[in-house]
Design a protein around this motif. Sequence first.
Motif: not given
Length: 461
Positions: A154-159, A188-192
Amino acid sequence: MIELTETATPSETVPQSRHLATAVPGPRSQELHSERMAQVTHGFGVVLPVFVNRAAGGIVQDVDGNRFIDFASGIAVTSVGASNRRVAQRVAAQLERFTHTCFMVTEYESFTRVCRWLNEHTPGNFPKRTALFSTGAEAVENAVKIARSATGRPNVLVFDEAYHGRSLLTMAMTAKENPYRLNFGPLPGEVIRGASANPLRPSVDGHSGDDVAAIALESVEATLAQHGPQTFAAMVIEPIQGEGGFIVPAPGFLQGLRRLADLHGIVLVIDEIQTGMGRTGTLYASEHEGIAGDITISAKALAGGLPLSAVTGREHLMNAVHAGGLGGTYAGNPLACEAALAVFEELDDGTLLSNARAIETTAREILEPLVGDTSVVAQFRGRGAMLALEFADPETLEPRPDLARAISAACHAQGVLTLICGTFGNVIRLLPPLVITDELLRDGLGVLRTAILEASTSVPG
Ligand SMILES: *Cc1c(COP(=O)(O)O)cnc(C)c1O
Protein backbone atom coordinates in the motif's frame (compact mmCIF):
# COMPACT_ATOMS: atom_id res chain seq x y z
CA MET A 1 8.90 12.43 -40.90
CA ILE A 2 6.37 14.77 -42.48
CA GLU A 3 7.13 17.31 -45.20
CA LEU A 4 7.47 20.82 -43.84
CA THR A 5 5.63 23.26 -46.09
CA GLU A 6 6.86 26.81 -46.39
CA THR A 7 5.15 28.88 -43.76
CA ALA A 8 6.25 31.90 -41.83
CA THR A 9 8.91 31.11 -39.25
CA PRO A 10 8.11 32.02 -35.66
CA SER A 11 10.50 34.97 -35.78
CA GLU A 12 8.52 36.42 -38.71
CA THR A 13 5.17 36.12 -36.95
CA VAL A 14 6.44 37.46 -33.63
CA PRO A 15 9.57 39.64 -33.68
CA GLN A 16 12.22 38.10 -31.43
CA SER A 17 12.87 41.21 -29.34
CA ARG A 18 11.66 42.64 -26.04
CA HIS A 19 9.30 45.57 -26.52
CA LEU A 20 7.17 47.71 -24.19
CA ALA A 21 4.25 49.41 -25.95
CA THR A 22 2.37 50.32 -22.75
CA ALA A 23 2.80 50.06 -19.01
CA VAL A 24 2.43 46.45 -17.81
CA PRO A 25 -0.34 45.37 -17.72
CA GLY A 26 -1.66 47.52 -20.55
CA PRO A 27 -5.19 48.90 -20.84
CA ARG A 28 -6.60 46.06 -22.97
CA SER A 29 -5.20 43.41 -20.59
CA GLN A 30 -6.66 45.28 -17.61
CA GLU A 31 -10.07 45.32 -19.24
CA LEU A 32 -9.90 41.56 -20.03
CA HIS A 33 -8.63 40.86 -16.53
CA SER A 34 -11.57 42.54 -14.86
CA GLU A 35 -13.94 40.50 -17.01
CA ARG A 36 -11.99 37.39 -15.99
CA MET A 37 -12.38 38.27 -12.33
CA ALA A 38 -16.12 38.55 -12.90
CA GLN A 39 -16.37 35.14 -14.59
CA VAL A 40 -13.56 32.85 -13.47
CA THR A 41 -13.19 31.25 -10.04
CA HIS A 42 -10.82 33.19 -7.83
CA GLY A 43 -9.22 29.85 -6.96
CA PHE A 44 -6.83 30.29 -9.92
CA GLY A 45 -3.95 32.70 -9.40
CA VAL A 46 -1.91 34.43 -12.11
CA VAL A 47 1.77 35.32 -12.26
CA LEU A 48 1.52 38.19 -14.75
CA PRO A 49 -1.98 39.46 -15.59
CA VAL A 50 -1.46 40.15 -19.29
CA PHE A 51 -3.53 38.51 -22.02
CA VAL A 52 -1.51 36.81 -24.74
CA ASN A 53 -2.31 36.95 -28.42
CA ARG A 54 0.78 35.27 -29.86
CA ALA A 55 3.84 33.45 -28.64
CA ALA A 56 6.81 32.09 -30.57
CA GLY A 57 10.48 31.26 -30.00
CA GLY A 58 11.55 33.19 -26.91
CA ILE A 59 8.75 35.79 -26.97
CA VAL A 60 5.25 36.07 -25.53
CA GLN A 61 3.26 38.95 -27.03
CA ASP A 62 0.25 40.49 -25.31
CA VAL A 63 -2.91 42.16 -26.61
CA ASP A 64 -1.44 45.61 -25.95
CA GLY A 65 1.55 44.90 -28.18
CA ASN A 66 4.05 44.27 -25.36
CA ARG A 67 6.61 41.58 -26.04
CA PHE A 68 8.00 39.66 -23.07
CA ILE A 69 11.11 37.53 -23.01
CA ASP A 70 9.83 34.11 -22.01
CA PHE A 71 11.68 32.66 -19.00
CA ALA A 72 8.69 30.44 -18.15
CA SER A 73 7.77 28.32 -21.21
CA GLY A 74 4.32 27.92 -19.67
CA ILE A 75 6.07 26.17 -16.74
CA ALA A 76 8.57 24.07 -18.71
CA VAL A 77 6.10 23.06 -21.40
CA THR A 78 6.92 24.91 -24.63
CA SER A 79 10.58 23.88 -24.76
CA VAL A 80 10.44 23.61 -28.57
CA GLY A 81 8.81 27.06 -28.81
CA ALA A 82 5.17 28.03 -28.32
CA SER A 83 4.32 27.89 -32.02
CA ASN A 84 6.75 25.30 -33.24
CA ARG A 85 6.25 24.58 -36.95
CA ARG A 86 6.58 20.82 -36.73
CA VAL A 87 4.11 20.69 -33.85
CA ALA A 88 1.65 23.03 -35.59
CA GLN A 89 1.82 21.14 -38.90
CA ARG A 90 1.48 17.68 -37.43
CA VAL A 91 -1.44 18.76 -35.25
CA ALA A 92 -3.12 20.57 -38.17
CA ALA A 93 -2.80 17.48 -40.36
CA GLN A 94 -4.25 15.27 -37.63
CA LEU A 95 -7.08 17.75 -37.09
CA GLU A 96 -8.12 17.09 -40.68
CA ARG A 97 -8.16 13.32 -40.13
CA PHE A 98 -9.90 12.98 -36.72
CA THR A 99 -9.70 14.62 -33.29
CA HIS A 100 -10.53 11.70 -31.03
CA THR A 101 -11.64 8.11 -30.98
CA CYS A 102 -10.64 7.15 -27.42
CA PHE A 103 -7.78 4.65 -27.54
CA MET A 104 -9.82 2.25 -25.41
CA VAL A 105 -12.55 2.20 -28.10
CA THR A 106 -10.57 2.08 -31.37
CA GLU A 107 -6.84 2.32 -31.92
CA TYR A 108 -4.52 4.70 -33.79
CA GLU A 109 -0.86 4.26 -34.63
CA SER A 110 0.53 7.53 -33.21
CA PHE A 111 -0.24 6.32 -29.66
CA THR A 112 1.97 3.25 -30.18
CA ARG A 113 4.72 5.32 -31.82
CA VAL A 114 4.87 7.71 -28.86
CA CYS A 115 5.09 4.72 -26.50
CA ARG A 116 7.85 3.20 -28.60
CA TRP A 117 9.97 6.37 -28.56
CA LEU A 118 9.59 6.64 -24.80
CA ASN A 119 10.45 2.96 -24.29
CA GLU A 120 13.62 3.53 -26.32
CA HIS A 121 14.64 6.87 -24.80
CA THR A 122 13.75 6.86 -21.10
CA PRO A 123 16.64 5.78 -18.83
CA GLY A 124 17.09 2.07 -18.13
CA ASN A 125 18.43 -0.64 -20.35
CA PHE A 126 15.58 -3.12 -19.90
CA PRO A 127 12.35 -4.03 -21.70
CA LYS A 128 9.69 -1.38 -21.11
CA ARG A 129 6.06 -0.57 -21.73
CA THR A 130 4.35 2.82 -21.69
CA ALA A 131 0.90 4.12 -20.75
CA LEU A 132 -0.26 7.55 -21.94
CA PHE A 133 -2.51 9.96 -20.04
CA SER A 134 -3.26 13.68 -20.22
CA THR A 135 -1.84 15.52 -17.20
CA GLY A 136 1.18 15.12 -14.98
CA ALA A 137 -0.88 14.45 -11.86
CA GLU A 138 -2.82 11.76 -13.69
CA ALA A 139 0.43 10.05 -14.69
CA VAL A 140 1.76 10.19 -11.11
CA GLU A 141 -1.47 8.65 -9.77
CA ASN A 142 -1.29 5.91 -12.38
CA ALA A 143 2.34 5.17 -11.53
CA VAL A 144 1.21 4.61 -7.93
CA LYS A 145 -1.65 2.38 -9.10
CA ILE A 146 0.76 0.33 -11.21
CA ALA A 147 3.32 0.01 -8.37
CA ARG A 148 0.60 -1.07 -5.92
CA SER A 149 -0.84 -3.56 -8.38
CA ALA A 150 2.59 -5.04 -9.15
CA THR A 151 3.79 -5.28 -5.53
CA GLY A 152 0.55 -5.82 -3.61
CA ARG A 153 1.79 -3.20 -1.10
CA PRO A 154 0.00 0.00 0.00
CA ASN A 155 2.52 2.69 1.03
CA VAL A 156 4.10 5.42 -1.04
CA LEU A 157 7.25 7.20 0.09
CA VAL A 158 7.60 10.83 -0.99
CA PHE A 159 10.08 13.48 0.11
CA ASP A 160 10.42 16.88 1.74
CA GLU A 161 9.94 19.75 -0.73
CA ALA A 162 8.30 17.43 -3.28
CA TYR A 163 5.73 18.53 -5.84
CA HIS A 164 3.66 15.93 -7.69
CA GLY A 165 0.43 17.74 -8.57
CA ARG A 166 -2.90 19.05 -7.32
CA SER A 167 -5.29 16.08 -7.61
CA LEU A 168 -6.28 14.48 -4.29
CA LEU A 169 -3.57 11.82 -4.18
CA THR A 170 -0.82 13.95 -5.71
CA MET A 171 -1.69 16.88 -3.43
CA ALA A 172 -1.06 14.53 -0.52
CA MET A 173 2.28 13.63 -2.14
CA THR A 174 3.15 17.33 -2.56
CA ALA A 175 4.91 18.84 0.47
CA LYS A 176 3.94 22.50 0.48
CA GLU A 177 0.83 23.38 2.47
CA ASN A 178 -0.08 26.79 1.07
CA PRO A 179 -1.43 26.99 -1.60
CA TYR A 180 -1.51 23.32 -2.61
CA ARG A 181 -3.13 21.52 0.37
CA LEU A 182 -4.67 24.28 2.46
CA ASN A 183 -8.35 23.57 3.33
CA PHE A 184 -8.48 20.63 0.87
CA GLY A 185 -8.25 17.78 3.39
CA PRO A 186 -8.75 15.14 4.49
CA LEU A 187 -5.86 13.81 2.47
CA PRO A 188 -5.60 10.21 1.22
CA GLY A 189 -3.56 7.97 3.50
CA GLU A 190 -0.60 5.67 2.86
CA VAL A 191 1.55 8.63 1.78
CA ILE A 192 4.67 8.85 3.96
CA ARG A 193 7.25 11.60 3.74
CA GLY A 194 10.99 11.09 4.04
CA ALA A 195 13.98 13.43 4.22
CA SER A 196 15.33 15.08 1.09
CA ALA A 197 18.95 16.07 0.52
CA ASN A 198 18.78 19.81 -0.08
CA PRO A 199 22.43 20.88 0.02
CA LEU A 200 21.58 24.43 1.17
CA ARG A 201 18.88 23.56 3.70
CA PRO A 202 19.25 19.89 4.71
CA SER A 203 16.02 18.55 6.20
CA VAL A 204 18.02 16.56 8.74
CA ASP A 205 20.41 18.50 10.97
CA GLY A 206 24.02 17.55 10.65
CA HIS A 207 27.30 19.29 11.26
CA SER A 208 28.80 21.53 8.64
CA GLY A 209 30.96 19.47 6.33
CA ASP A 210 28.87 16.36 6.94
CA ASP A 211 27.69 14.40 3.95
CA VAL A 212 24.15 15.71 3.33
CA ALA A 213 23.23 12.74 1.14
CA ALA A 214 24.42 10.14 3.67
CA ILE A 215 22.54 11.78 6.55
CA ALA A 216 19.34 12.09 4.50
CA LEU A 217 19.64 8.44 3.40
CA GLU A 218 20.00 7.31 7.01
CA SER A 219 16.82 9.19 7.83
CA VAL A 220 15.01 7.65 4.85
CA GLU A 221 16.09 4.18 6.01
CA ALA A 222 14.70 4.96 9.46
CA THR A 223 11.39 6.08 7.92
CA LEU A 224 11.19 2.85 5.91
CA ALA A 225 12.02 0.78 9.00
CA GLN A 226 9.41 2.55 11.09
CA HIS A 227 6.59 1.52 8.73
CA GLY A 228 8.21 -1.71 7.56
CA PRO A 229 10.06 -1.54 4.23
CA GLN A 230 7.90 -4.40 2.91
CA THR A 231 4.80 -2.13 3.15
CA PHE A 232 6.11 0.28 0.49
CA ALA A 233 4.95 -0.12 -3.09
CA ALA A 234 6.83 2.89 -4.43
CA MET A 235 9.15 5.73 -3.66
CA VAL A 236 8.50 8.73 -5.88
CA ILE A 237 11.11 11.44 -6.38
CA GLU A 238 11.88 14.34 -8.72
CA PRO A 239 15.54 14.18 -9.86
CA ILE A 240 15.61 17.98 -9.46
CA GLN A 241 12.79 19.23 -7.27
CA GLY A 242 10.76 21.76 -9.27
CA GLU A 243 8.11 23.73 -7.37
CA GLY A 244 10.10 22.97 -4.20
CA GLY A 245 12.83 25.32 -5.42
CA PHE A 246 14.87 23.76 -8.26
CA ILE A 247 16.79 21.73 -5.72
CA VAL A 248 19.51 19.53 -7.14
CA PRO A 249 19.87 16.79 -4.52
CA ALA A 250 23.25 16.34 -2.83
CA PRO A 251 25.45 13.96 -4.90
CA GLY A 252 24.82 10.32 -4.02
CA PHE A 253 21.27 10.77 -2.73
CA LEU A 254 19.47 9.45 -5.82
CA GLN A 255 21.93 6.55 -6.13
CA GLY A 256 21.26 5.81 -2.46
CA LEU A 257 17.50 5.72 -3.06
CA ARG A 258 18.12 3.40 -6.01
CA ARG A 259 19.99 1.02 -3.67
CA LEU A 260 17.27 1.19 -0.97
CA ALA A 261 14.57 0.51 -3.57
CA ASP A 262 16.49 -2.53 -4.85
CA LEU A 263 17.17 -3.78 -1.33
CA HIS A 264 13.51 -3.70 -0.30
CA GLY A 265 11.78 -4.48 -3.60
CA ILE A 266 10.26 -0.99 -3.77
CA VAL A 267 9.40 0.47 -7.18
CA LEU A 268 11.51 3.60 -7.76
CA VAL A 269 9.37 6.13 -9.63
CA ILE A 270 11.25 9.10 -11.06
CA ASP A 271 8.98 12.07 -11.66
CA GLU A 272 10.64 13.72 -14.69
CA ILE A 273 7.58 15.82 -15.48
CA GLN A 274 9.43 19.13 -15.19
CA THR A 275 12.99 17.89 -15.78
CA GLY A 276 12.44 15.69 -18.82
CA MET A 277 12.45 16.18 -22.59
CA GLY A 278 15.88 17.82 -22.72
CA ARG A 279 15.25 20.56 -20.16
CA THR A 280 18.44 19.88 -18.16
CA GLY A 281 20.75 19.24 -21.13
CA THR A 282 20.15 15.49 -21.21
CA LEU A 283 16.88 13.91 -22.34
CA TYR A 284 16.11 12.97 -18.73
CA ALA A 285 17.69 14.43 -15.59
CA SER A 286 18.23 10.94 -14.07
CA GLU A 287 21.01 10.55 -16.65
CA HIS A 288 23.12 13.13 -14.76
CA GLU A 289 23.10 10.76 -11.77
CA GLY A 290 23.60 7.59 -13.77
CA ILE A 291 20.41 6.05 -12.44
CA ALA A 292 17.16 4.80 -13.95
CA GLY A 293 13.78 4.59 -12.29
CA ASP A 294 11.81 1.37 -12.52
CA ILE A 295 9.17 3.82 -13.72
CA THR A 296 9.85 7.21 -15.34
CA ILE A 297 7.10 9.82 -15.71
CA SER A 298 7.06 12.35 -18.57
CA ALA A 299 4.61 15.20 -19.16
CA LYS A 300 4.91 19.01 -19.45
CA ALA A 301 7.25 19.43 -22.49
CA LEU A 302 6.30 16.01 -23.89
CA ALA A 303 3.82 17.35 -26.47
CA GLY A 304 4.87 20.95 -27.07
CA GLY A 305 1.88 22.47 -25.27
CA LEU A 306 -0.78 19.84 -25.86
CA PRO A 307 -1.89 17.86 -22.82
CA LEU A 308 -0.06 14.54 -22.77
CA SER A 309 1.66 12.54 -20.03
CA ALA A 310 3.33 9.16 -19.92
CA VAL A 311 4.26 6.43 -17.48
CA THR A 312 7.13 4.32 -18.83
CA GLY A 313 8.46 1.40 -16.87
CA ARG A 314 9.74 -2.13 -16.62
CA GLU A 315 7.68 -4.47 -18.72
CA HIS A 316 6.77 -6.79 -15.82
CA LEU A 317 5.52 -3.88 -13.69
CA MET A 318 3.58 -2.17 -16.45
CA ASN A 319 1.97 -5.43 -17.51
CA ALA A 320 1.10 -6.53 -13.97
CA VAL A 321 -2.10 -4.48 -14.07
CA HIS A 322 -5.27 -6.37 -15.07
CA ALA A 323 -6.56 -5.67 -18.60
CA GLY A 324 -8.88 -2.66 -18.54
CA GLY A 325 -7.38 -1.40 -15.26
CA LEU A 326 -5.77 1.64 -16.85
CA GLY A 327 -7.13 4.25 -19.23
CA GLY A 328 -9.01 7.51 -19.53
CA THR A 329 -11.30 9.13 -22.10
CA TYR A 330 -8.63 11.52 -23.37
CA ALA A 331 -5.58 9.41 -22.49
CA GLY A 332 -3.10 9.78 -25.35
CA ASN A 333 -5.35 12.00 -27.44
CA PRO A 334 -4.38 11.78 -31.16
CA LEU A 335 -3.67 15.52 -31.53
CA ALA A 336 -1.39 15.37 -28.48
CA CYS A 337 0.34 12.21 -29.80
CA GLU A 338 1.10 13.94 -33.12
CA ALA A 339 2.48 16.91 -31.20
CA ALA A 340 4.72 14.56 -29.19
CA LEU A 341 6.03 12.93 -32.39
CA ALA A 342 6.94 16.45 -33.60
CA VAL A 343 8.74 17.14 -30.30
CA PHE A 344 10.69 13.87 -30.71
CA GLU A 345 11.75 14.96 -34.22
CA GLU A 346 12.96 18.24 -32.72
CA LEU A 347 14.89 16.41 -29.99
CA ASP A 348 16.40 13.68 -32.13
CA ASP A 349 19.38 15.60 -33.55
CA GLY A 350 20.61 16.77 -30.14
CA THR A 351 20.54 20.51 -30.94
CA LEU A 352 18.02 21.28 -28.21
CA LEU A 353 20.13 19.42 -25.66
CA SER A 354 23.20 21.46 -26.54
CA ASN A 355 21.04 24.61 -26.48
CA ALA A 356 20.04 23.75 -22.90
CA ARG A 357 23.70 23.38 -21.93
CA ALA A 358 24.59 26.65 -23.67
CA ILE A 359 21.79 28.43 -21.78
CA GLU A 360 23.32 27.20 -18.52
CA THR A 361 26.78 28.45 -19.49
CA THR A 362 25.48 31.92 -20.37
CA ALA A 363 23.26 32.20 -17.30
CA ARG A 364 26.07 31.05 -15.01
CA GLU A 365 28.42 33.63 -16.46
CA ILE A 366 25.89 36.46 -15.89
CA LEU A 367 24.17 35.43 -12.67
CA GLU A 368 26.53 33.28 -10.61
CA PRO A 369 28.84 36.21 -9.61
CA LEU A 370 25.80 37.75 -7.84
CA VAL A 371 26.20 35.13 -5.10
CA GLY A 372 29.40 36.70 -3.79
CA ASP A 373 28.82 40.24 -5.09
CA THR A 374 25.51 40.90 -3.32
CA SER A 375 24.21 40.12 0.13
CA VAL A 376 20.88 38.77 -1.09
CA VAL A 377 21.59 35.73 -3.30
CA ALA A 378 22.33 32.62 -1.27
CA GLN A 379 22.67 30.24 -4.19
CA PHE A 380 22.60 29.92 -7.97
CA ARG A 381 21.70 26.37 -8.95
CA GLY A 382 20.16 24.04 -11.45
CA ARG A 383 21.07 22.18 -14.60
CA GLY A 384 20.80 23.08 -18.27
CA ALA A 385 17.85 25.40 -18.86
CA MET A 386 16.37 24.70 -15.40
CA LEU A 387 18.09 27.32 -13.26
CA ALA A 388 17.29 29.29 -10.14
CA LEU A 389 18.48 31.95 -7.73
CA GLU A 390 17.59 31.62 -4.05
CA PHE A 391 17.15 34.92 -2.21
CA ALA A 392 18.22 34.72 1.43
CA ASP A 393 20.74 36.21 3.78
CA PRO A 394 23.92 34.30 2.80
CA GLU A 395 24.97 33.99 6.48
CA THR A 396 21.75 33.18 8.32
CA LEU A 397 19.85 31.81 5.27
CA GLU A 398 16.83 33.85 6.39
CA PRO A 399 14.56 33.53 3.31
CA ARG A 400 13.71 36.75 1.45
CA PRO A 401 10.45 36.10 -0.45
CA ASP A 402 9.89 39.89 -0.44
CA LEU A 403 12.99 40.34 -2.59
CA ALA A 404 12.08 37.51 -4.96
CA ARG A 405 8.69 39.14 -5.46
CA ALA A 406 10.07 42.66 -5.90
CA ILE A 407 12.75 41.52 -8.36
CA SER A 408 10.29 39.40 -10.31
CA ALA A 409 7.87 42.35 -10.47
CA ALA A 410 10.68 44.60 -11.75
CA CYS A 411 11.42 42.03 -14.48
CA HIS A 412 7.76 41.87 -15.47
CA ALA A 413 7.57 45.68 -15.72
CA GLN A 414 10.64 45.57 -18.00
CA GLY A 415 9.25 42.87 -20.28
CA VAL A 416 10.83 39.71 -18.82
CA LEU A 417 8.54 36.90 -17.70
CA THR A 418 10.02 35.23 -14.61
CA LEU A 419 8.50 32.73 -12.18
CA ILE A 420 8.91 32.19 -8.44
CA CYS A 421 9.06 28.86 -6.61
CA GLY A 422 10.40 27.30 -3.43
CA THR A 423 9.05 26.27 -0.05
CA PHE A 424 9.56 29.85 1.17
CA GLY A 425 8.59 31.53 -2.12
CA ASN A 426 12.09 33.02 -2.26
CA VAL A 427 13.42 31.43 -5.45
CA ILE A 428 13.31 32.93 -8.95
CA ARG A 429 13.42 30.17 -11.52
CA LEU A 430 14.37 30.32 -15.16
CA LEU A 431 12.79 27.99 -17.70
CA PRO A 432 13.39 29.58 -21.11
CA PRO A 433 12.31 27.71 -24.23
CA LEU A 434 15.29 25.72 -25.57
CA VAL A 435 14.97 27.63 -28.86
CA ILE A 436 15.53 31.09 -27.33
CA THR A 437 18.15 33.14 -29.20
CA ASP A 438 21.38 34.05 -27.43
CA GLU A 439 20.55 37.73 -27.87
CA LEU A 440 17.16 37.42 -26.15
CA LEU A 441 18.61 35.27 -23.40
CA ARG A 442 21.35 37.82 -22.64
CA ASP A 443 18.89 40.70 -22.78
CA GLY A 444 16.54 38.99 -20.32
CA LEU A 445 19.36 37.92 -17.97
CA GLY A 446 20.70 41.48 -18.05
CA VAL A 447 17.32 42.85 -16.95
CA LEU A 448 17.19 40.29 -14.14
CA ARG A 449 20.75 41.05 -13.03
CA THR A 450 20.08 44.80 -12.92
CA ALA A 451 16.89 44.26 -10.92
CA ILE A 452 18.84 42.14 -8.40
CA LEU A 453 21.64 44.70 -8.08
CA GLU A 454 19.11 47.47 -7.54
CA ALA A 455 17.22 45.46 -4.92
CA SER A 456 20.44 44.51 -3.12
CA THR A 457 21.71 48.07 -2.81
CA SER A 458 18.49 48.98 -1.03
CA VAL A 459 19.07 46.20 1.50
CA PRO A 460 20.80 47.47 4.65
CA GLY A 461 24.05 45.79 5.65
C1 LIG B 1 3.88 20.05 -12.99
C2 LIG B 1 4.31 18.87 -12.25
C3 LIG B 1 3.39 17.84 -11.91
C4 LIG B 1 1.92 17.94 -12.19
O1 LIG B 1 1.64 18.04 -13.56
P1 LIG B 1 0.20 18.58 -14.02
O2 LIG B 1 0.22 18.42 -15.51
O3 LIG B 1 0.13 20.01 -13.58
O4 LIG B 1 -0.82 17.73 -13.35
C5 LIG B 1 3.89 16.73 -11.25
N1 LIG B 1 5.19 16.61 -10.95
C6 LIG B 1 6.09 17.57 -11.26
C7 LIG B 1 7.53 17.36 -10.91
C8 LIG B 1 5.68 18.73 -11.91
O5 LIG B 1 6.56 19.69 -12.18
